[in-house]
Scaffold this motif. Sequence first.
Motif, PDB file in Angstrom:
ATOM      1  N   HIS A 573      12.643  82.842  31.525  1.00 42.04           N
ATOM      2  CA  HIS A 573      13.054  84.117  32.720  1.00 42.04           C
ATOM      3  C   HIS A 573      14.377  84.931  32.478  1.00 42.04           C
ATOM      4  N   CYS A 574      14.750  85.351  31.697  1.00 47.68           N
ATOM      5  CA  CYS A 574      15.816  86.513  31.157  1.00 47.68           C
ATOM      6  C   CYS A 574      15.305  86.901  29.854  1.00 47.68           C
ATOM      7  N   ARG A 575      14.290  86.112  29.300  1.00 45.00           N
ATOM      8  CA  ARG A 575      14.417  87.459  28.307  1.00 45.00           C
ATOM      9  C   ARG A 575      13.355  88.424  28.468  1.00 45.00           C
ATOM     10  N   ALA A 576      14.461  89.957  28.417  1.00 39.98           N
ATOM     11  CA  ALA A 576      13.162  91.099  28.415  1.00 39.98           C
ATOM     12  C   ALA A 576      12.451  92.122  27.095  1.00 39.98           C
ATOM     13  N   SER A 581      18.760  89.695  30.659  1.00 38.38           N
ATOM     14  CA  SER A 581      19.084  89.840  32.132  1.00 38.38           C
ATOM     15  C   SER A 581      18.964  88.837  32.538  1.00 38.38           C
ATOM     16  N   GLY A 582      19.582  89.276  34.084  1.00 40.77           N
ATOM     17  CA  GLY A 582      19.865  87.988  35.116  1.00 40.77           C
ATOM     18  C   GLY A 582      18.945  88.084  35.749  1.00 40.77           C
ATOM     19  N   ILE A 583      18.312  87.845  36.777  1.00 38.51           N
ATOM     20  CA  ILE A 583      17.918  87.121  37.997  1.00 38.51           C
ATOM     21  C   ILE A 583      18.268  87.000  39.457  1.00 38.51           C
ATOM     22  N   ASP A 594      17.331  91.357  37.129  1.00 38.30           N
ATOM     23  CA  ASP A 594      18.808  92.007  37.877  1.00 38.30           C
ATOM     24  C   ASP A 594      18.501  93.493  36.639  1.00 38.30           C
ATOM     25  N   ASP A 595      18.467  93.399  35.371  1.00 37.93           N
ATOM     26  CA  ASP A 595      18.472  94.257  34.111  1.00 37.93           C
ATOM     27  C   ASP A 595      19.371  94.714  33.942  1.00 37.93           C
ATOM     28  N   VAL A 596      20.724  93.493  34.202  1.00 37.74           N
ATOM     29  CA  VAL A 596      22.125  94.128  32.988  1.00 37.74           C
ATOM     30  C   VAL A 596      22.031  92.733  32.143  1.00 37.74           C
ATOM     31  N   GLN A 597      22.877  92.928  30.866  1.00 33.99           N
ATOM     32  CA  GLN A 597      22.465  91.666  29.898  1.00 33.99           C
ATOM     33  C   GLN A 597      24.514  92.636  29.815  1.00 33.99           C
ATOM     34  N   GLN A 598      24.752  91.681  30.277  1.00 28.05           N
ATOM     35  CA  GLN A 598      26.575  91.479  30.835  1.00 28.05           C
ATOM     36  C   GLN A 598      27.243  90.858  28.615  1.00 28.05           C
ATOM     37  N   SER A 599      28.298  91.729  28.519  1.00 32.41           N
ATOM     38  CA  SER A 599      28.807  91.441  27.460  1.00 32.41           C
ATOM     39  C   SER A 599      28.901  90.364  27.068  1.00 32.41           C
ATOM     40  N   TYR A 600      29.077  89.666  28.420  1.00 35.78           N
ATOM     41  CA  TYR A 600      29.931  88.144  27.840  1.00 35.78           C
ATOM     42  C   TYR A 600      28.319  86.922  27.366  1.00 35.78           C
ATOM     43  N   PHE A 601      26.935  87.895  26.996  1.00 33.44           N
ATOM     44  CA  PHE A 601      25.989  86.751  27.218  1.00 33.44           C
ATOM     45  C   PHE A 601      26.462  86.752  25.366  1.00 33.44           C
ATOM     46  N   LEU A 602      27.152  87.938  24.702  1.00 29.62           N
ATOM     47  CA  LEU A 602      26.663  87.660  23.452  1.00 29.62           C
ATOM     48  C   LEU A 602      27.944  87.036  23.070  1.00 29.62           C
ATOM     49  N   ALA A 603      29.239  87.672  24.101  1.00 24.75           N
ATOM     50  CA  ALA A 603      30.928  87.017  23.688  1.00 24.75           C
ATOM     51  C   ALA A 603      30.348  85.631  23.596  1.00 24.75           C
ATOM     52  N   GLU A 604      30.096  85.120  24.959  1.00 22.88           N
ATOM     53  CA  GLU A 604      30.389  83.736  25.552  1.00 22.88           C
ATOM     54  C   GLU A 604      29.093  82.444  25.236  1.00 22.88           C
TER      55      GLU A 604
END
Length: 646
Positions: A573-576, A581-583, A594-604
Amino acid sequence: MSLLSMHNRYLNGAPIPSPRKPFRSKEKCLILMIFCIFILVFCGTFLYLPELRSSSGTRESFSKMYKQIQDAGPDLLIPAPPYAEESKNNIKSNNRHFNYQADEDPHLLDDRYKLMMKIDEEQQKNQKVLERPDIALKIKFSSPKSYIENYIESEVVENMIKTVPPAKSDHYPVTVGGEDNDESIRMKRLKIVEMMRHAWDNYVKYAWGMNELKPVSKKAHNNSVFGSAPLGATIVDGLDTLYIMGLHDEFKRGREWIAKHLNFDNINMHLSVFEINIRFIGGLLSCYALTGDTLFRDKAELIANKLLPAFHTPTGIPYALINVKTGSVENYNWASASSSILSEFGTLHLEFSYLSDITNNKIFKEKVQHIRKVVKEVDKPKGLYPNYMHPKTGNWGQHHISLGGLGDSFYEYLLKSWIQSGRVDKEAREMFDEAMEAVFKHMLQESPSGLLYISDMKYDKLDQKMDALACFAGGMFGLSSKTLQNEMTNKYLTVAEGIANTCHEAYNRSTAKLAPESFKFTEGNEARAIKSSDKYYILRPETVETYFTLWRLTKNPKYRKWGWEVVEALEKHCRAEAGYSGIKNVYVPNPIKDDVQQSYFLAEMLKYLYLLFSDDSLISLNEWVFNSEAHPLPIKGHNPFYRGKH
């Protein structure tokens, strides 16, 4: 004397040689020919050998040859081995550690490994070991799946990198490698690496130097918490994850950007003190601890100095926002009469305390110790800490109490400050235990179906709601249970496992198998969001953080199983096309991104998933403590990578 023959002269009974006759003409020709051949060979060497032919002269040519041989020397002797097991991943050589590729000949690995272990054994027998001074290093990066090879350069070189060596120790932490013995687990971990590459590579392609990526639109996201300022939040936030995963070419590129472009001097806008601390200062300090590269330490100190005007208040409680160019400060208008927020001013201690120790600058530790003193001495309703405090008066704002947003990481940092100090900061642990005793008494609830949760409380009234952010608490309670035996130990572990189960249910009861931002506990709607405004998922990692921590502490395989379920849901659901991306709604079959890859996705998120499927030796909980953004910081007295000046 006239009687003595010129051909038979004697002195003291011994014959005296007659004077030698001059060379004959043939002899002279032969000697001249030999001399000419020698001159021809000598000159020809410089004229015809390319390695010695140089416009800068003989001295520079020989220097060039020597350096080439010096660089190639180690590999001519013994090929570099791969990283695999802990002992092979961290081979000591003059207190330096090298991480190696995993695709080399295992027979060569064994030969080198045995030799290096023999050398190490002989070195340990010698008790007269000198402390190694700070040295300048040149870091050489090789192919895409390669390692960082540090080697000493005796003369000044371009791109000089100065490092601080770890403390002398019989054991050094595993920071790269750490594969699990189970092949199926290793394959899952490789999938996490592929996810990291997908997230990082597309950020590099479409938003390099900006804060975050819009993975659907394929452009920079300019409405993040850092606005449009080109601060490279994803670079700084994701850098230690790249390092731990062994993606060192990508790490090198991020480091180069930080060295050339990370600068807060001309950022004329208000930034969050909290977010700058946990993402930027925390991320830089983690990279410093992992590598010893002083660039990261020095950049962290520069940024922390920019935040200091926020602390210039009558109470020492900092404002939430600061313009790092002008020094002007303010709080959020919505925060209870412009109060400061507990989870923000209470989430500075790990980074500021460590920064003081490695820079010998006491100002940072003094600031956070003063905050500790203020919140300890103020009266607390029912022993609980409200989420708001006014920086001028030191009075509490609204009596809104939560282990979710606005309160969460204050409690986390009390526990982790004690752990980070090597369990010397007993005041922090006492404050944590006292606060949790009050939380358990007034806010811990059990739903009709038996789900444990920590409800928010407003003026003594329970809200029967739990934020997705509060799902970190399962890991926090697990750590509190396993790090100290006291009267609350068993209770902590029970609540930890209960919170983990509840948060898993919040994921499992959604259509997308991803948890909403917050969820209620009322009859017929347990662990589900009711309001449309709560149904979104923005790549929150807190539940996976709990899975990782409890896996390490209990070895219950369900935590790895649950973690893999999250991976599957993210992929579905989140892979673009250009990242993750969030949903907007977790309860529909085909949610809108929602078209945003949060920086904390990579960090956390990706770091915790990677470590969940790694051996316990990799970033061991006995040696590292994670800040609120999942940046590992070394535990004082237990980790030679602490690299402190004291």
